[in-house]
Each structure stands twice: as C-alpha cells, then as structure tokens.
Design a protein around this motif. Structure first.
Motif, short mmCIF file in Angstrom:
data_model
loop_
_atom_site.label_atom_id
_atom_site.label_comp_id
_atom_site.label_asym_id
_atom_site.label_seq_id
_atom_site.Cartn_x
_atom_site.Cartn_y
_atom_site.Cartn_z
N ALA A 1 -1.28 -5.03 -10.70
CA ALA A 1 -0.33 -5.85 -10.33
C ALA A 1 0.18 -6.65 -9.48
O ALA A 1 0.85 -7.08 -9.40
N ALA A 2 -0.10 -4.91 -8.33
CA ALA A 2 0.67 -5.85 -6.70
C ALA A 2 -0.01 -6.84 -6.18
O ALA A 2 0.87 -7.75 -6.31
N LEU A 3 -1.26 -7.18 -7.17
CA LEU A 3 -2.14 -8.42 -6.20
C LEU A 3 -1.98 -9.41 -6.83
O LEU A 3 -1.94 -10.72 -6.25
N PHE A 4 -1.51 -9.32 -8.22
CA PHE A 4 -1.22 -10.58 -8.80
C PHE A 4 -0.18 -11.20 -8.69
O PHE A 4 0.46 -11.79 -8.26
N ALA A 5 0.86 -9.80 -8.06
CA ALA A 5 2.14 -10.88 -7.78
C ALA A 5 2.01 -10.98 -6.67
O ALA A 5 2.80 -12.42 -6.39
N LYS A 6 1.51 -10.68 -5.38
CA LYS A 6 1.50 -11.13 -3.83
C LYS A 6 0.68 -12.45 -4.12
O LYS A 6 1.43 -13.64 -4.22
N GLU A 7 0.13 -12.93 -5.35
CA GLU A 7 -1.17 -14.06 -5.99
C GLU A 7 0.54 -15.18 -5.88
O GLU A 7 0.11 -16.30 -5.66
N PRO B 1 1.11 -1.48 -0.10
CA PRO B 1 -0.09 0.17 -0.16
C PRO B 1 1.15 1.42 0.03
O PRO B 1 0.25 2.56 -0.60
N LEU B 2 2.01 1.48 0.30
CA LEU B 2 2.90 2.04 0.37
C LEU B 2 3.07 2.18 -1.02
O LEU B 2 3.80 3.88 -1.03
N ALA B 3 3.80 1.34 -2.04
CA ALA B 3 4.38 1.33 -2.46
C ALA B 3 3.76 2.43 -3.69
O ALA B 3 3.69 3.05 -4.68
N LEU C 1 -6.54 7.90 -12.37
CA LEU C 1 -6.58 6.64 -11.66
C LEU C 1 -6.94 5.38 -12.49
O LEU C 1 -6.59 4.10 -11.67
N ALA C 2 -7.02 5.17 -13.98
CA ALA C 2 -6.63 3.61 -14.80
C ALA C 2 -5.48 3.57 -13.96
O ALA C 2 -4.79 1.74 -14.01
N GLY C 3 -4.40 4.25 -14.53
CA GLY C 3 -2.83 3.70 -14.31
C GLY C 3 -2.48 2.99 -12.63
O GLY C 3 -2.00 1.81 -12.49
N LEU C 4 -3.41 3.79 -11.89
CA LEU C 4 -3.14 3.88 -10.29
C LEU C 4 -4.03 2.08 -10.11
O LEU C 4 -3.46 1.40 -9.44
#
Length: 127
Positions: free
Chosen positions: A119-125, A8-10, A110-113
């Motif tokens: 991408a973060a959620l996919f990487a985490k998964e 979330p910080l990133a 907003l689309a970029g964020l």
C-alpha cells in the motif's frame, strides 16, 4: 509536499503495533469465529489428518456433530471439513508445528505487513 523517506518508519511502527496486538491476545483465544474455524482446520492439517476434522460428537451418534453447517461440511463418507478454503490452514499448519500458536500467528502478521508495504509503495507511485 512531504517526502516518502518516512514510510519505512511508518511501516516499522505498524509492525510494532501488530506485534503488541498479537501479544495482547490471549494464546487460547480467537479474534472472530471464522478464525476459530480455520484454527481447528489448521490443527487437523498439523496432526496429519489433512482436511478431515475429528468430530467427537459423531463418535456418540452418527447423526450428531460438534460442528454446525454451513461453517463446517460433513462429506458423504462422514468426514467433517471446514467450509472455508483449505489453503490458509494448510499453510499455517507448518509454522504451527514448529512454534505452536505463535508460529501460526506469524503468517497473518507477515501478510499484513506485506500488504502495508505494498500500500505504501502504491501510494508513492500514484503520488
């Protein structure tokens, strides 16, 4: 292995970077030429002409055009349209009418964020 608690910080830092880049961009400028094309199409939607882009040169001579192909297309009825899809300019015309240029730039921000979040959620998964 590093915990994913920091993502979330990133994402927040990325959002700040995106906003700073947008603020650094002069209001009457575009990043690349196809952005200018979409900006012209967005202004047409916002003005109520839909896909039809007013062509100042055609008022002088019907054989002239202010907009070169293939980026712009002249229809059989003489109307000029963007050669790109109309969905993005149509969507951006709404915040443009509400808040001007900065409103129109909010949607890509907003689309970029959102893409960064995915991408973060996919990487985490994927681990």
């Amino acid at each position: 292995m590093k915990s994913w608690v920091d993502w979330p910080l990133a994402l927040l830092l990325l959002a700040v970077l995106y906003v700073l880049l947008l603020l650094a961009l002069p209001e009457r400028s575009v990043w690349v030429s196809d952005e200018g094309n979409r900006f012209i199409a967005m202004k047409a939607f916002a003005s109520g002409t839909g896909m039809n882009i007013p062509d100042a040169a055609a008022t002088l001579d019907s054989k002239l055009s202010s907009f070169p192909p293939p980026y712009f297309v002249k229809a059989a009825d003489g109307q000029v349209h963007s050669g790109y899809t109309q969905l993005f300019p149509a969507l951006c015309s709404i915040p443009y009418k509400l808040a001007g240029v900065w409103g129109a730039r909010a949607l890509p921000l907003l689309a970029g964020l959102f893409c960064a979040l995915l991408a973060a959620l996919f990487a985490k998964e994927l681990g």
